[in-house]
Design an enzyme around this catalytic site. Structure first.
Site, short mmCIF file in Angstrom:
data_model
loop_
_atom_site.label_atom_id
_atom_site.label_comp_id
_atom_site.label_asym_id
_atom_site.label_seq_id
_atom_site.Cartn_x
_atom_site.Cartn_y
_atom_site.Cartn_z
N CYS A 395 0.83 -1.20 0.00
CA CYS A 395 0.00 0.00 0.00
C CYS A 395 0.87 1.25 0.00
CB CYS A 395 -0.93 -0.01 1.22
SG CYS A 395 -2.09 1.38 1.25
N CYS A 397 0.38 3.86 1.54
CA CYS A 397 0.46 4.52 2.84
C CYS A 397 1.73 4.14 3.58
CB CYS A 397 -0.77 4.16 3.68
SG CYS A 397 -0.82 2.45 4.26
N CYS A 473 -6.69 4.12 5.24
CA CYS A 473 -5.31 4.46 5.56
C CYS A 473 -4.74 5.55 4.67
CB CYS A 473 -4.44 3.20 5.46
SG CYS A 473 -4.35 2.51 3.79
N HIS A 525 -8.55 -16.39 -5.01
CA HIS A 525 -9.84 -15.68 -4.94
C HIS A 525 -10.14 -14.91 -6.23
CE1 HIS A 525 -10.52 -16.72 -0.85
NE2 HIS A 525 -9.52 -16.01 -0.36
#
Length: 819
Positions: A395, A397, A473, A525
């Protein structure tokens, strides 16, 4: 109230009291007067006078109250005026203070700036001074006379220099002696024969021992002083080494020796040159055993034409023999490896062309397959794939604490494999990026263009921007869990897919025995056009599709033991009977992510029965553990997989069912030791061709322990046995109910299910005890049937020819003799 107000003023209080006393005196006097008047005087006249005076008193009190109110109002106004003046003064002083503070800060900043300028000026002056000093020193060195010394050598340096000079003189004298001997016709008979026509044949054994060829002493190369440039020092050292080798070795002289006309070639060689090297080395080793020490020294001068490396030859017969053995062993391994690869590829490609076989052919084919697999496992190794570039998918962040799927997962696993020494026992292969065409075998073109490329995303419609969301975030993702990094994510996800594909193909083609892919992000997934659950591209599904398309692999088993159901993998092969998908996951009646994977989801069309979902229900009361997973493998996974008989086994190895994960991420109590034993069971399928690809798992200690156990099982290392409590423990009621539901749904598609349906509630020891009793019964019945078959066969043969006794077993067919 009036008394309180009047108390505040002294003069007013005196006047009111005087007024009250006067009123009282008037009243008293009026009473006395009324009593003194005659009776006939009307009494009403005197009270009228009293009321007038009372009214006057009241008017005066009212006036006093009004005056008091006026004074009070005046005081309030003065108070408000004072407060306003105070606030104005306070604001004025605050502004003055703020202005003074700003002026003070400006002065401090100016002083600090002035100080920095002084420091910068001082540093520049120091640099200029150092530069001038260096220039002066350099100028002094340039103007130095030759007789002056630039450095004083120590005693040790002088001794080593003296030793170096002596060694050079000895080497020069030895070379001149050797040159004289080689040019003297009297010593021609002492030299080993070569293919050069100018060299006379060998007729005698020489007593002359020439120096060892190509010997280089590291002491001969030393710097008197270390220069500032390390690469220059290494380059100078290598140059000195080459010069010393050329001076000390007779084989490396250019034109002063008749042997130096042979060219140097490399050691690793194929074809006739390598055969010539083997023959020459065998001849030399044979002669070494029969000749004496002098002959051995004589053989050291010979340089065979098959020798293809510029390094010196071995200096003893034992080393020479070891070199021959190593080369022969390497050739043997390469030949068998290529042979096994070709056989395996031919078997996979032509398996579908021979669907029907007789019983005898099946027996012979199975025996040959077992022997081939056993021989192949001796020469193949476990493959590992890992690339640090996959760590860049994170990420924007920068906070890994809020994201369970982070780069530390694969980094911790790789470090554990290095610390335990398991990585050194494996063959590490290089990963690659999957191509866009490979990704489109499972995913749509729009999905591949959106998440597999960076520049092309700008050319797509602006509606794709809505697919990305702003995370709490501050980063970007496709949902609250699946983060996206615009710079590195596309490369990382393609690298993860390509690494799994590369490893699977090497195992399928026979180059590797099995494999373990340490990759991220996970993929089971990811659906055709939807990323979710940390996944963008389904690595295992893509690898299976490519195996079907490129290598024509007939049967593929995919085992998914991630605690979350692999909805993407199920969707990719839901109607494909060539792929058996078995998933063990937490279901909880569809209340656990992703909500799919019900036991009633069996497949569609021709793929009905080839989608097996061991969906555990009941939540965490109690949580599933080793006993439940061992029971599921014993009753569902292994029987169905054995009946399916796959050519390759792919495992979506998610480790989030291991103990240590919180309930939202798993909550089960499976141990890493149990996962190692499950991996060992899967190695009994497909000749041991098993590939594990990392999926989920977020507790670092848990996934490291599980990876270590699985890699140890793939390497064939003896695993730590399961505890006695686990072997005796029966699965809980929720697990038994879930497994029985799976067996009930698949009983009409797999014959093995009916045999194991009754043992779902037993422990592992109880089930093994029952299997042993059943095997004994089957063996006894088989022996009776074989005896009856022998007698029947004898009676049939006796009708045509003479009677054959049972002792003469040479007449029976081979399969009956084996029984």
């Amino acid at each position: 109230m009036s008394v309180l107000y009047l108390s505040c003023f002294g003069p007013v209080r005196v006047r009111v009291s005087a007024l009250v006393s006067s009123v009282c005196f008037c009243l008293v006097s009026a009473v006395e007067l009324s009593s003194a008047l005659p009776v006939r005087v009307p009494p009403a006249a005197i009270p009228m006078d009293l009321r007038v005076e009372q009214m006057q008193t009241l008017d005066s009190s009212r006036r006093e109250q009004q005056e008091m109110l006026a004074l009070k109002h005046k005081q309030q106004l003065q108070r408000q005026i004072l407060i306003a003046e105070f606030q104005r003064k306070h604001e004025q002083l605050s502004r003055q203070h703020e202005a003074q503070l700003q002026e003070h800060m400006k002065q401090e900043l100016l002083a600090l700036k002035h100080q920095q300028e002084l420091l910068e000026h001082q540093r520049k002056m120091e640099q200029e001074l150092e530069k001038q000093q260096r220039e002066q020193k350099l100028q002094l060195l340039k103007n130095k006379e030759r007789g002056q010394e630039s450095a004083v050598a120590s005693t040790e340096v002088k001794m080593r220099l003296q030793e170096f000079v002596l060694n050079k003189k000895k080497a020069l004298a030895q070379r001149s002696l050797n040159h004289c001997i080689s040019n003297n016709p009297r010593y021609w008979k002492t030299q080993h024969s070569s293919l050069d026509q100018s060299s006379p044949p060998q007729t005698a054994v020489s007593t002359y021992n020439p120096p060892a060829m190509g010997v280089y002493d590291s002491k001969d190369d030393f710097p008197l002083r270390k220069t500032a440039s390390e690469p220059n020092l290494k380059l100078r050292s290598r140059l000195k080494q080459k010069v010393s080798e050329r001076r000390s070795s007779p084989l490396l002289r250019r034109k002063d020796s008749p042997i130096s006309t042979l060219k140097k070639r490399s050691l690793d060689m194929a074809g006739d040159a390598q055969d010539a090297l083997t023959c020459a080395c065998v001849t030399v080793s044979t002669q070494t055993n029969s000749l004496g020490a002098g002959s051995l020294q004589q053989l050291r001068q010979h340089r065979t034409l098959g020798r293809t490396q510029s390094a010196p030859l071995p200096q003893s017969g034992q080393v020479l023999q070891q070199l021959v053995v190593q080369q022969q062993h390497q050739q043997f391994l390469e030949k068998h490896k290529q042979h096994f690869q070709q056989l395996h590829i031919n078997k996979v490609r032509h398996q579908s062309s021979h669907p029907t076989m007789t019983d005898e052919t099946v027996v012979i084919t199975s025996c040959s397959r077992e022997r081939l697999s056993a021989l192949q496992l001796k020469f193949l190794s476990l493959g590992l794939v890992y690339d640090s570039l996959m760590q860049k998918h994170q990420c924007m962040c920068g906070n890994t604490n809020t994201h369970p799927e982070h780069a530390g997962r694969i980094q911790s696993i790789w470090s554990r494999l290095q610390e335990t020494g398991l990585r050194s026992q494996c063959e590490c292969i290089r990963g690659r990026k999957a191509t866009l065409e490979e990704l489109q075998t499972v995913h749509s073109e729009a999905h591949v263009m959106l998440y597999g490329t960076n520049p092309l995303r700008q050319k797509l419609d602006s509606s794709v921007i809505s697919m990305f969301v702003r995370l709490p975030c501050g980063g970007i993702g496709v949902d609250s869990d699946t983060v996206w990094n615009e710079v590195h994510s596309s490369s990382a996800v393609r690298l993860a897919v390509g690494s799994v594909v590369e490893l699977v193909f090497k195992v399928a083609s026979g180059e590797l025995k099995n494999g373990f892919a340490v990759v991220r992000p996970p993929g089971h997934h990811a659906e055709e056009s939807t990323p979710m659950g940390f996944c963008y591209f389904n690595s295992v599904a893509i690898a299976a599709k490519l195996l079907q398309q490129r290598l024509n692999v007939g049967k593929i088993l995919i085992v998914d033991w991630d605690v979350h159901h692999g909805n993407g993998t199920q969707q990719a092969f839901y109607d494909d009977p060539r792929v058996l998908y078995v998933s063990l996951h937490r279901y909880d009646d569809g209340n656990f992510f992703p909500g799919s994977g019900a036991p009633e989801e069996l497949g569609s069309g021709p793929g009905v029965g080839f989608n097996v979902n061991v969906a555990f229900t009941g939540g965490l009361d109690p949580p599933m553990g080793d006993a439940e997973y061992l029971t599921a493998f014993r009753t569902v996974v292994m029987p169905i997989a054995s009946e399916f008989a796959p050519d390759l086994v792919l495992v979506s190895a998610g480790f989030d069912a291991v103990e240590g994960h919180p309930p939202p991420l798993g909550g089960y109590k499976l141990t890493s030791r149990c996962l190692g034993h499950l991996t060992k069971q899967l190695m009994g399928l497909a000749g041991g061709r098993v590939v594990l690809a990392l999926e989920g798992g977020h507790d670092l200690r848990a996934i490291c322990d599980a990876s270590e156990a699985c890699v140890s099982a793939l390497l064939g290392i003896e695993l730590e046995p399961l505890s006695a409590d686990v072997l005796k423990q029966r699965p809980n009621e929720n697990a038994v109910s879930s497994i029985e539901k799976v067996l009930e749904n698949h009983s009409q598609y797999w014959r093995c299910v009916q045999r194991v349906a009754s043992s779902a509630g037993l422990s592992l020891l109880e089930a093994q005890r029952g299997d042993s009793e059943e095997n004994e019964t089957v063996t006894a019945m088989a022996s009776l049937s074989v005896a009856a078959l022998e007698k029947r066969y004898i009676r049939c043969c006796a009708c045509a020819t003479e009677r054959i006794t049972p002792r003469d077993d040479s007449f029976f067919p081979s399969h009956i003799r084996d029984l």
